[in-house]
Structure formats: structure tokens, C-alpha cells
Scaffold this active site. Structure first.
Site, PDB file in Angstrom:
ATOM      1  N   HIS A   1       7.507 -60.045  62.753  1.00 46.71           N
ATOM      2  CA  HIS A   1       8.062 -60.070  61.237  1.00 46.71           C
ATOM      3  C   HIS A   1       9.571 -60.864  61.263  1.00 46.71           C
ATOM      4  O   HIS A   1      10.252 -60.528  60.330  1.00 46.71           O
ATOM      5  CB  HIS A   1       8.094 -59.169  60.416  1.00 46.71           C
ATOM      6  CG  HIS A   1       6.549 -58.355  60.626  1.00 46.71           C
ATOM      7  ND1 HIS A   1       5.420 -58.561  59.600  1.00 46.71           N
ATOM      8  CD2 HIS A   1       6.149 -57.306  61.448  1.00 46.71           C
ATOM      9  CE1 HIS A   1       4.496 -57.802  60.113  1.00 46.71           C
ATOM     10  NE2 HIS A   1       4.888 -57.123  61.036  1.00 46.71           N
TER      11      HIS A   1
ATOM     12  N   SER B   1      27.829 -83.647  63.012  1.00 45.87           N
ATOM     13  CA  SER B   1      27.631 -84.237  61.762  1.00 45.87           C
ATOM     14  C   SER B   1      28.406 -85.446  61.371  1.00 45.87           C
ATOM     15  O   SER B   1      29.530 -85.302  61.831  1.00 45.87           O
ATOM     16  CB  SER B   1      27.843 -82.868  60.433  1.00 45.87           C
ATOM     17  OG  SER B   1      28.227 -83.478  59.596  1.00 45.87           O
TER      18      SER B   1
ATOM     19  N   LYS C   1      30.361 -79.010  63.041  1.00 49.54           N
ATOM     20  CA  LYS C   1      28.750 -78.843  63.315  1.00 49.54           C
ATOM     21  C   LYS C   1      28.265 -79.463  64.809  1.00 49.54           C
ATOM     22  O   LYS C   1      28.783 -80.548  65.229  1.00 49.54           O
ATOM     23  CB  LYS C   1      27.905 -79.793  62.265  1.00 49.54           C
ATOM     24  CG  LYS C   1      27.828 -79.357  60.916  1.00 49.54           C
ATOM     25  CD  LYS C   1      27.467 -78.095  60.838  1.00 49.54           C
ATOM     26  CE  LYS C   1      26.122 -77.709  60.707  1.00 49.54           C
ATOM     27  NZ  LYS C   1      25.606 -78.523  59.712  1.00 49.54           N
TER      28      LYS C   1
ATOM     29  N   GLU D   1      14.586 -79.588  66.442  1.00 50.55           N
ATOM     30  CA  GLU D   1      14.099 -79.873  64.933  1.00 50.55           C
ATOM     31  C   GLU D   1      13.145 -80.946  65.021  1.00 50.55           C
ATOM     32  O   GLU D   1      11.997 -80.990  64.154  1.00 50.55           O
ATOM     33  CB  GLU D   1      15.271 -80.182  64.151  1.00 50.55           C
ATOM     34  CG  GLU D   1      16.080 -79.148  63.911  1.00 50.55           C
ATOM     35  CD  GLU D   1      17.551 -79.605  62.935  1.00 50.55           C
ATOM     36  OE1 GLU D   1      17.251 -80.046  61.820  1.00 50.55           O
ATOM     37  OE2 GLU D   1      18.547 -79.278  63.444  1.00 50.55           O
TER      38      GLU D   1
END
Ligand code: ARG
Length: 436
Positions: A135, A256, A262, A269
Site C-alpha cells: 500500500h 529543468s 531540478k 518516466e
């Protein structure tokens, strides 16, 4: 037209045609000389494709017509015999089986490389551990190697499935003609064995209309893609500042365009995202096939783009994820701290009580009660347990790494259970590599 995308099948189509003309010679439909001329012509055409000098004529609907047209140009009258007892229907089915058979082998090779990397990354840090989650809540400590091997097993099942698909597709459609065979004295067994197929198709209509092998391959790739997406999501989580269990190499992340701080795990991804496309290719083809009447219909031409796309994309993801794992720095200290969270010892308290003769349900209640008290009184769980007069010797359970060491049943996440698991994994890798 389909030349714009099916030209990539040239080598497989030429291999199929070479077997076909040999078969025609065996059947007495070509002389030895005619057969040799055609084989040489086909080899020359292959050379043109490889050199990038093959020129498509406007009338070339697809790769099959293009090659036959060129063969006739180069070989003259005998070129016009190449399509004897054959249709594009059995031809394209043959070509696509040859392509798929080879593509599966490439994908499997990359899968086995990734499995090797997962194993190696675990072996490089044999003592590293982290919390295992259910979970997405911290549940029990697990060795890093155990965790990565869980992914390895899922990829090995994909390998097994892909090799099953490869076994099943290994049937030769050549000889089926358009749909009903031919009056000419051909021997499909000859061409089947020249192309390393196990046997010729038993039914000419099935031979030209069956695309199960494409669907199966797309499913196997889609599920593999789903597994890769789960690994990708995990790397995304691990590399957040919230988890901070790992960092990926700079080659596998991006900055970024606006935020200077970043470091984004783009590769992971994209691995997560590509699975959508792979599932789409599978469902798209299933819908194309649904309700198609026997036997060949031009609809079947739509099998190629999804197959080519999935084959290419999954290989990219496999290579990228392999590199991402290789580039990964695992922060063992951070992960171990999270895994040594005192609350993760609750099950060990309960299991120690069981060892002392208490029924498990009762032990679960006792341990749960102590967790409740720690939370209510905002005290450390170890202190609450230490207050219990019957639990004086339970303090050792809270020593860092003890909960991990106690996971020792077969297949469990602790160090003592690890060697047997590694041996089983190695055995499986060896047997699948042999099958490849
Ligand atoms: N390009 C076609 C395909 O991919 C080849 C078969 C065409 N056959 C036909 N009868 N029109 O399926």
C-alpha cells in the site's frame, strides 16, 4: 500502399522468396539454372537495399511487389516465374513470421541483459536494504538484491512467454497460395525446412488469415512494458527528495528549462509512459481482427505498424532502463534508516510471542496494542515495549538490521535466505538463455 512502412521487411521477404524458388526447383517448376538465376537476382536486390540504392517504382504497392518487379527487371523472363504457386497472402504471412521470430530473439536478448544488470546491481551492494512496501506504506525490511530480483523474475516470465510465442509461430504458411493452395506439385515441407520452420501450416485458409502470432507478441511486449513501467515508477519514487533512496547518473536525467535545482528522472518516466503505447498497439490490432471474415483481407496489412512500433519501443525502453540501473547510486544509509523504522519491528514482537506459545491472533493484538500506545503517548515504540515486564529481552529486536536478519524463511527478504534464491534465479537465467 504499405511500402512506406513494410520496406523494412526486405531481408525477411527475400529470405522467404529464396526458399520459395528452391522449392519450385524441387517441384520441377524451375530448372536448376532458372533457380540459380533467381537466387542471384534476389541476392543482388538485397545488396541494393543494404547499399541504399534500391529505387521504389510508383507502382510498388508494398515490399513484396517492389522486389518482384525488380527481379523481373533484372532477370528478364525468368523473373516472371518467381510468383508461381504463390500469393502475396502466403508470402506476407511468411515474411512477417520470419520478422517476428527474429524480433523476439532480439527482445529476449535485451531482457536477459536487463536481468543481469538487476542481479549485478544487487550483488554490488550485498548488505544494502530498504523498507519493502505494501500500500506504499513501509511494511518490512528487504535486501536491495531481493527487491531487484523481484523485478528480474517478472522479466524472466516475459522471456518465457516470448519464447513460447516464438515456438508457436514457427509454422510455415508458404504453399497456401491465395487461400486454397494450388494445382501445382509443390512440397510445402521443403520450403518450411529451408526457412527453419517446424512444419508447414496444415490449413491453407488458416495460414493466410492467422495473425495470432502478432497479437501474442504484442501482448507479451505490452506486459513486459507494464513491468518496465512499474520499475520506472519505482525509480521515479526512489529519486525524489522525499525518498532519496537513489540518484540516477546525469546521462539518465534532465534539468529543468526554468528551475535550476531540478534533476528529473526522465528515462524512468518515459519507461512508465511507453507502456500506454504498447498496450494501445495490442488493443488496436485486436479490434482490427475482430469480426474479420476468412481468409485474407487487406485489413491484415494494419498488423505491421503496431508490431514494428512495439518491437522498436520496447527495445529502447529495455536499453534505457538497463543504463539507468547501471548509472544508479543507491543511498544505502538513507534506505537502511527508513527500514529500521521501529514500527516495522511490530511483526517481530508478535512472532516472538508466537514462539513463546501465544496464538498468532492474540499476539497480533498485543503487539498492535503496544503500537497504539506508542502513537497515543507519542513515545518511541522500543521504549513502550521495554516497559513491559514480560518483554525485557525484546530490546534486541530493535537493533538496526535485526528485523531484516529475521526474515529467513525460504524466499524471504533477509540475508540467510538469499543464496538459495540467487541460485534459483541463476538456474532460470541459464535455462532461458539456452532456450534462446
Ligand atoms: N501488403 C499486404 C499486406 O501487408 C500484402 C498482401 C496483399 N494481398 C492482397 N491480396 N492484396 O497484407
Amino acid at each position: 500502399e504499405s511500402y512506406s512502412f513494410d520496406h523494412v521487411l526486405y531481408a525477411h521477404d527475400i529470405a522467404g522468396s529464396m526458399a520459395h524458388v528452391r522449392g519450385l526447383e524441387v517441384a520441377g517448376l524451375l530448372t536448376h539454372e532458372e533457380c540459380s538465376t533467381l537466387l542471384e537476382t534476389l541476392a543482388a536486390i538485397k545488396g541494393e537495399f543494404e547499399a541504399g540504392t534500391f529505387v521504389r517504382a510508383p507502382s510498388d504497392e508494398d515490399i513484396h511487389m517492389a522486389i518482384e518487379r525488380r527481379a523481373t527487371e533484372l532477370a528478364g523472363a525468368v523473373g516472371a516465374k518467381i510468383h508461381t504457386s504463390r500469393s502475396r497472402n502466403d508470402q506476407v504471412a511468411t515474411t512477417l513470421r520470419l520478422f517476428t521470430r527474429e524480433a523476439i530473439s532480439h527482445i529476449v536478448r535485451r531482457c536477459l541483459t536487463l536481468v543481469g544488470t538487476l542481479v549485478a546491481v544487487g550483488e554490488a551492494k550485498p548488505d544494502a536494504y530498504l523498507p519493502g512496501y505494501t500500500h506504499l506504506q513501509r511494511a518490512q525490511p528487504v535486501l536491495l538484491s531481493h527487491h531487484l530480483q523481484a523485478h528480474a523474475w517478472s522479466v524472466l516470465r516475459d522471456v518465457d512467454r516470448l519464447l513460447d510465442a516464438r515456438d508457436r509461430l514457427n509454422v510455415s504458411p508458404l504453399g497456401a497460395g491465395a487461400l486454397a493452395g494450388t494445382s501445382l506439385p509443390i512440397q510445402p515441407r521443403v520450403t518450411a525446412s529451408l526457412l527453419d520452420f517446424d512444419e508447414p501450416s496444415a490449413n491453407s485458409m488458416d495460414a493466410v488469415s492467422d495473425r495470432d502470432f502478432v497479437v501474442e507478441t504484442l501482448f507479451d511486449i505490452a506486459l513486459l512494458g507494464v513491468h518496465l513501467s512499474r520499475m520506472g515508477e519505482e525509480l521515479v519514487l526512489w529519486t525524489t527528495s522525499e525518498f532519496n533512496f537513489a540518484t540516477l547518473g546525469d546521462d539518465f536525467t534532465t534539468g529543468s528549462s526554468m528551475l535550476p535545482q531540478k534533476k528529473n528522472s526522465d528515462v524512468a518516466e518515459l519507461a512508465r509512459a511507453k507502456s500506454g503505447r504498447l498496450v494501445g498497439n495490442l488493443t488496436g490490432l485486436l479490434v482490427t481482427l475482430k469480426g474479420l471474415p476468412l481468409s485474407y483481407n487487406r485489413d491484415l496489412q494494419e498488423d505491421k505498424e503496431p508490431l514494428f512500433d512495439s518491437v522498436r519501443q520496447v527495445q529502447l525502453v529495455l536499453a534505457a532502463m538497463d543504463g539507468a540501473y547501471r548509472s544508479m547510486t543507491f543511498h544505502g544509509d538513507v534506505a537502511a534508516l527508513a527500514a529500521d523504522d521501529q514500527l516495522l519491528v511490530a511483526i517481530d514482537i508478535a512472532e516472538k510471542l508466537v514462539g513463546e506459545g501465544m496464538p498468532f491472533r492474540r499476539a497480533h493484538e498485543v503487539a498492535g496494542g503496544l503500537v497504539g500506545r506508542a502513537v497515543r503517548e507519542n513515545r518511541s515504540f522500543a521504549d513502550v515495549v521495554a516497559d513491559e515486564p514480560t518483554m525485557r529481552d525484546y530490546a534486541a529486536l530493535f537493533e538496526p538490521g535485526t528485523a531484516l536478519a529475521n526474515r529467513k524463511s525460504p524466499g524471504a527478504s533477509g540475508p540467510s535466505a538469499a543464496p538459495e534464491q540467487s541460485a534459483r534465479l541463476t538456474e532460470r537465467i541459464t535455462s532461458l538463455t539456452q532456450r534462446l
